[in-house]
Design a protein around this motif. Structure first.
Motif, PDB file in Angstrom:
ATOM      1  N   ALA A  66      -1.579   7.552   5.073  1.00  0.00           N
ATOM      2  CA  ALA A  66      -2.238   6.949   3.910  1.00  0.00           C
ATOM      3  C   ALA A  66      -3.733   7.189   3.904  1.00  0.00           C
ATOM      4  N   SER A  67      -4.316   7.496   5.073  1.00  0.00           N
ATOM      5  CA  SER A  67      -5.768   7.704   5.132  1.00  0.00           C
ATOM      6  C   SER A  67      -6.199   8.948   4.359  1.00  0.00           C
ATOM      7  N   SER A  68      -5.268   9.851   4.090  1.00  0.00           N
ATOM      8  CA  SER A  68      -5.611  11.070   3.361  1.00  0.00           C
ATOM      9  C   SER A  68      -5.136  11.043   1.912  1.00  0.00           C
ATOM     10  N   SER A  69      -4.651   9.891   1.444  1.00  0.00           N
ATOM     11  CA  SER A  69      -4.150   9.780   0.078  1.00  0.00           C
ATOM     12  C   SER A  69      -5.290   9.862  -0.924  1.00  0.00           C
ATOM     13  N   ASN A  70      -5.013  10.430  -2.085  1.00  0.00           N
ATOM     14  CA  ASN A  70      -6.008  10.462  -3.161  1.00  0.00           C
ATOM     15  C   ASN A  70      -6.246   9.069  -3.728  1.00  0.00           C
ATOM     16  N   ILE A  71      -5.250   8.215  -3.614  1.00  0.00           N
ATOM     17  CA  ILE A  71      -5.388   6.828  -4.053  1.00  0.00           C
ATOM     18  C   ILE A  71      -5.906   6.014  -2.878  1.00  0.00           C
ATOM     19  N   LEU A  72      -6.962   5.246  -3.095  1.00  0.00           N
ATOM     20  CA  LEU A  72      -7.527   4.400  -2.060  1.00  0.00           C
ATOM     21  C   LEU A  72      -6.773   3.071  -2.058  1.00  0.00           C
ATOM     22  N   ILE A  73      -5.983   2.841  -1.020  1.00  0.00           N
ATOM     23  CA  ILE A  73      -5.149   1.651  -0.934  1.00  0.00           C
ATOM     24  C   ILE A  73      -5.962   0.513  -0.330  1.00  0.00           C
ATOM     25  N   LEU A  74      -6.291  -0.477  -1.166  1.00  0.00           N
ATOM     26  CA  LEU A  74      -6.994  -1.671  -0.695  1.00  0.00           C
ATOM     27  C   LEU A  74      -6.213  -2.922  -1.079  1.00  0.00           C
ATOM     28  N   ASN A  75      -4.880  -2.782  -1.051  1.00  0.00           N
ATOM     29  CA  ASN A  75      -3.988  -3.919  -1.264  1.00  0.00           C
ATOM     30  C   ASN A  75      -3.067  -4.069  -0.066  1.00  0.00           C
ATOM     31  N   ASN A  76      -3.625  -3.947   1.134  1.00  0.00           N
ATOM     32  CA  ASN A  76      -2.822  -4.076   2.343  1.00  0.00           C
ATOM     33  C   ASN A  76      -2.382  -5.516   2.587  1.00  0.00           C
ATOM     34  N   GLY A  77      -2.973  -6.469   1.857  1.00  0.00           N
ATOM     35  CA  GLY A  77      -2.484  -7.832   1.921  1.00  0.00           C
ATOM     36  C   GLY A  77      -1.125  -7.988   1.279  1.00  0.00           C
ATOM     37  N   GLY A  78      -0.749  -7.026   0.428  1.00  0.00           N
ATOM     38  CA  GLY A  78       0.587  -7.051  -0.155  1.00  0.00           C
ATOM     39  C   GLY A  78       1.596  -6.412   0.786  1.00  0.00           C
ATOM     40  N   VAL A  79       1.358  -5.153   1.089  1.00  0.00           N
ATOM     41  CA  VAL A  79       2.194  -4.434   2.049  1.00  0.00           C
ATOM     42  C   VAL A  79       1.377  -3.256   2.549  1.00  0.00           C
ATOM     43  N   SER A  80       1.458  -2.996   3.842  1.00  0.00           N
ATOM     44  CA  SER A  80       0.650  -1.933   4.431  1.00  0.00           C
ATOM     45  C   SER A  80       1.482  -0.679   4.650  1.00  0.00           C
ATOM     46  N   PRO A  81       0.868   0.491   4.471  1.00  0.00           N
ATOM     47  CA  PRO A  81       1.545   1.713   4.894  1.00  0.00           C
ATOM     48  C   PRO A  81       1.802   1.682   6.402  1.00  0.00           C
ATOM     49  N   ALA A  82       2.839   2.339   6.824  1.00  0.00           N
ATOM     50  CA  ALA A  82       3.151   2.419   8.249  1.00  0.00           C
ATOM     51  C   ALA A  82       2.497   3.649   8.859  1.00  0.00           C
ATOM     52  N   PRO A  83       2.137   3.580  10.147  1.00  0.00           N
ATOM     53  CA  PRO A  83       1.669   4.794  10.835  1.00  0.00           C
ATOM     54  C   PRO A  83       2.767   5.854  10.853  1.00  0.00           C
ATOM     55  N   LEU A  84       2.378   7.077  11.068  1.00  0.00           N
ATOM     56  CA  LEU A  84       3.334   8.181  11.041  1.00  0.00           C
ATOM     57  C   LEU A  84       4.428   7.998  12.085  1.00  0.00           C
ATOM     58  N   ILE A  85       4.096   7.446  13.245  1.00  0.00           N
ATOM     59  CA  ILE A  85       5.136   7.303  14.277  1.00  0.00           C
ATOM     60  C   ILE A  85       6.200   6.304  13.848  1.00  0.00           C
ATOM     61  N   VAL A  86       5.836   5.292  13.068  1.00  0.00           N
ATOM     62  CA  VAL A  86       6.821   4.345  12.570  1.00  0.00           C
ATOM     63  C   VAL A  86       7.721   5.034  11.544  1.00  0.00           C
ATOM     64  N   GLN A  87       7.125   5.862  10.705  1.00  0.00           N
ATOM     65  CA  GLN A  87       7.928   6.611   9.738  1.00  0.00           C
ATOM     66  C   GLN A  87       8.884   7.568  10.442  1.00  0.00           C
ATOM     67  N   HIS A  88       8.399   8.215  11.493  1.00  0.00           N
ATOM     68  CA  HIS A  88       9.270   9.126  12.244  1.00  0.00           C
ATOM     69  C   HIS A  88      10.386   8.365  12.943  1.00  0.00           C
ATOM     70  N   ILE A 394      -8.698   3.270  -7.130  1.00  0.00           N
ATOM     71  CA  ILE A 394      -8.714   2.257  -6.066  1.00  0.00           C
ATOM     72  C   ILE A 394      -7.657   1.212  -6.381  1.00  0.00           C
ATOM     73  N   ASN A 395      -6.680   1.102  -5.514  1.00  0.00           N
ATOM     74  CA  ASN A 395      -5.562   0.180  -5.693  1.00  0.00           C
ATOM     75  C   ASN A 395      -5.886  -1.186  -5.082  1.00  0.00           C
ATOM     76  N   THR A 396      -5.976  -2.218  -5.928  1.00  0.00           N
ATOM     77  CA  THR A 396      -6.222  -3.582  -5.485  1.00  0.00           C
ATOM     78  C   THR A 396      -5.154  -4.480  -6.081  1.00  0.00           C
ATOM     79  N   SER A 397      -5.329  -5.792  -5.964  1.00  0.00           N
ATOM     80  CA  SER A 397      -4.336  -6.722  -6.492  1.00  0.00           C
ATOM     81  C   SER A 397      -5.006  -7.743  -7.403  1.00  0.00           C
ATOM     82  N   PRO A 398      -4.617  -7.786  -8.679  1.00  0.00           N
ATOM     83  CA  PRO A 398      -5.181  -8.795  -9.578  1.00  0.00           C
ATOM     84  C   PRO A 398      -4.570 -10.162  -9.294  1.00  0.00           C
TER      85      PRO A 398
END
Length: 435
Positions: A66-88, A394-398
Motif C-alpha cells: 500500500a505504500s506505493s499506491s497512487n491513492i494515499l490511504i489515511l483511513n487505517n482506523g477503518g481497516v488497514s492494508p496487510a503487509p505483503l507477508i500476510v498476503q502471501h 487522499i482517502n479519509t473517512s467522513p
C-alpha cells in the motif's frame, strides 16, 4: 480442544508449508536478517526517539504494498492494508486448503487455532484460555452484549459516541427485553480523566450491571481512561465491557491490567491482520455466565472455545493472523504506538493554525494516538472528504455522528512523512479556497 500430539503434528506439517509459527515463517524468510540490521539502529533509543528515525521506518514501509499506491490511504482506523507477508500467507494457506478442503481445513489448519490463540495471548498479556478468535470487534462485543443474562430493569451505561453496531445491539436488548440503556454524552476532546470517570460514576444506580466503554473513540481518536473507569466500577460492583477495536495492536497495554471483565477488538486495523479477523477476551470466571452468540452444545461451559462455533469459515484468514503477529512483534507495540502518534502530530501540528481549519482531537499523548479529526469552516464534512479525494487522491473517512462532525484521518506505520506533507498541502489549499 487440540491435544499436544495434534498440535505437534500441526506445527510439523505447517513448517513444511512455511507456517507462521515455524522457523521457516514467511516473516523470517522475508525480513528477519534485514530487520535485525534495521532494529540495531534504534535498539538504544527510546520509543519516542525511534519514532523519528526515518531510515528505520523506511524499512517497515517497504513491507507494505500500500505504500506505493497512487491513492494515499489515511483511513487505517477503518481497516488497514496487510503487509505483503500476510498476503502471501493467505495465498499459501488457501492453496493448501484447495488441495483438499475437507482434509486440510478440518484436520490440519483447524488445529492451528491453538497456536494463534497462544500467540495472541502473549500480546494481550492474558492466559490463552481467555481468548476466542472471531471475525471482528462487532462479533466479539455482540457476543457479550447478547450473552449477558440481564433482566428487565437492569441498567447498562454507554455513550452516544460509541460505535453504531453496539449502540443498536443495546437498544435491541432494551426494546425486546426491557433492559434500561442509558447513554452519556461527551463533548470531545476532553483532557481531564477525572471528568470522564465522574460522568460514568454519576450514571451508576443500584440497578446498573455493566458499563460499556470505548477505549479509543473511533470517530476522532479520544482515548478514554479505561483503567480508572474500571477501578471505579469495581468499587461499585459493576462489570465493564471494553470496545478495544482501535486500541489493540496500537496502544501498549495488557488487557488484564485494564481491570475490565470483557474486551472485544478487530485485528485488521492496527495489527494489520487479514480483513475479517477479531478477538474476544473474557475473564476466566466470567466465561460460563455468557451465552454464545451462535449455538454450542455446551452453552454454559467455561471453555472459551464455545464462542468459536462458527461452522465453516476461512481457516486461511485465521492462520494469517500468525504472520501479522510476527510482523507486529518485530516492531514492538510501544515503538509502533509512538511512531503512529508522531505521524498524527506531524500533520496535525502543521494545520492547526491555518485559518478556518479546526482539529477535533487532543494532541496530547494521554488523550490520543493515531486518529485525528479535522474540519474546515464553511465546508460540509462530505465536501471536505470529497475534496481531499477528488483532487489529491487522499482517502479519509467522513464522520457525522451525534455531536461529532469531522473528517477522520488515520496514518499507519507504512505512511511516510512525504504522504503527510501531501495531506498538509491539500488541507492548506482547500482552506485557502474557502477564505
Amino acid at each position: 480442544m487440540s491435544t499436544p500430539t495434534n498440535r505437534r503434528s500441526f506445527l510439523g506439517k505447517l513448517a513444511l508449508a512455511g507456517g507462521a509459527f515455524s522457523a521457516n515463517s514467511l516473516f523470517a524468510q522475508a525480513h528477519a536478517a534485514d530487520w535485525a540490521e534495521a532494529s540495531a539502529r534504534v535498539d538504544q533509543l527510546t520509543p519516542q526517539q525511534a519514532a523519528t528515525d526515518e531510515d528505520y521506518w523506511h524499512r517497515i514501509q517497504q513491507a507494505y504494498p500500500a505504500s506505493s499506491s497512487n491513492i494515499l490511504i489515511l483511513n487505517n482506523g477503518g481497516v488497514s492494508p496487510a503487509p505483503l507477508i500476510v498476503q502471501h500467507a493467505l495465498e499459501r494457506y488457501n492453496a493448501l486448503i484447495n488441495q483438499g478442503p475437507s482434509y486440510y481445513m478440518w484436520r490440519i489448519l483447524d488445529q492451528g487455532r491453538e497456536a494463534v490463540r497462544d500467540k495472541l495471548a502473549l500480546l494481550a498479556g492474558t492466559p490463552a484460555d481467555e481468548i476466542a478468535i472471531n471475525r471482528n470487534a462487532t462479533e466479539a462485543l455482540l457476543t457479550v452484549i447478547y450473552g449477558l443474562p440481564l433482566q428487565r430493569g437492569d441498567e447498562v451505561v454507554g455513550t452516544l459516541q460509541d460505535y453504531p453496531n453496539v449502540v443498536q445491539a443495546w437498544r435491541q436488548r432494551a426494546s425486546r427485553e426491557g433492559v434500561v440503556y442509558k447513554q452519556l454524552n461527551f463533548n470531545f476532546p476532553i483532557e481531564d480523566d477525572d471528568a470522564i470517570v465522574r460522568a460514568y460514576e454519576k450514571a451508576i444506580t443500584p440497578r446498573t450491571k455493566i458499563l460499556h466503554v470505548t477505549h479509543v473513540i473511533n470517530w476522532m481518536g479520544q482515548i478514554l481512561p479505561v483503567q480508572k473507569i474500571c477501578r471505579m466500577a469495581k468499587q461499585r460492583g459493576v462489570e465493564v465491557l471494553v470496545d478495544g477495536a482501535h486500541s489493540f495492536g496500537l496502544l501498549d497495554f495488557n488487557i488484564a491490567d485494564l481491570g475490565c471483565d470483557y474486551f472485544g477488538t478487530s485485528l485488521h486495523k492496527f495489527l494489520s491482520a487479514p480483513v475479517g479477523t477479531g478477538m474476544l477476551w473474557i475473564k476466566q470466571e466470567k466465561i460460563a455466565g455468557i451465552w454464545p452468540l451462535l449455538c454450542n452444545p455446551s452453552p454454559n461451559s467455561a471453555d472459551i472455545r464455545k464462542f468459536e462455533t462458527l461452522g465453516t469459515r476461512s481457516f486461511a484468514i485465521e492462520q494469517g493472523i500468525g504472520e501479522a503477529l510476527n510482523f507486529h512483534n518485530a516492531i514492538g507495540t510501544k515503538r509502533k504506538e509512538e511512531r503512529i502518534r508522531y505521524l498524527k502530530n506531524y500533520w496535525a501540528e502543521r494545520v492547526v493554525n491555518i485559518p478556518r481549519v479546526r482539529l477535533h482531537t487532543s494532541l496530547k499523548a494521554p488523550y490520543s494516538c493515531g486518529i485525528c479529526g479535522v474540519s474546515v469552516d464553511g465546508m460540509t464534512i462530505a465536501e471536505l472528504e470529497s475534496g481531499l479525494f477528488g483532487k489529491y487522491k487522499i482517502n479519509t473517512s467522513p464522520t457525522v455522528w451525534e455531536n461529532i462532525s469531522c473528517v477522520r484521518v488515520t496514518p499507519h506505520v507504512y505512511t511516510s512523512l512525504a504522504d503527510l506533507d501531501r495531506l498538509v498541502m491539500a488541507i492548506t489549499q482547500i482552506a485557502k479556497s474557502k477564505s
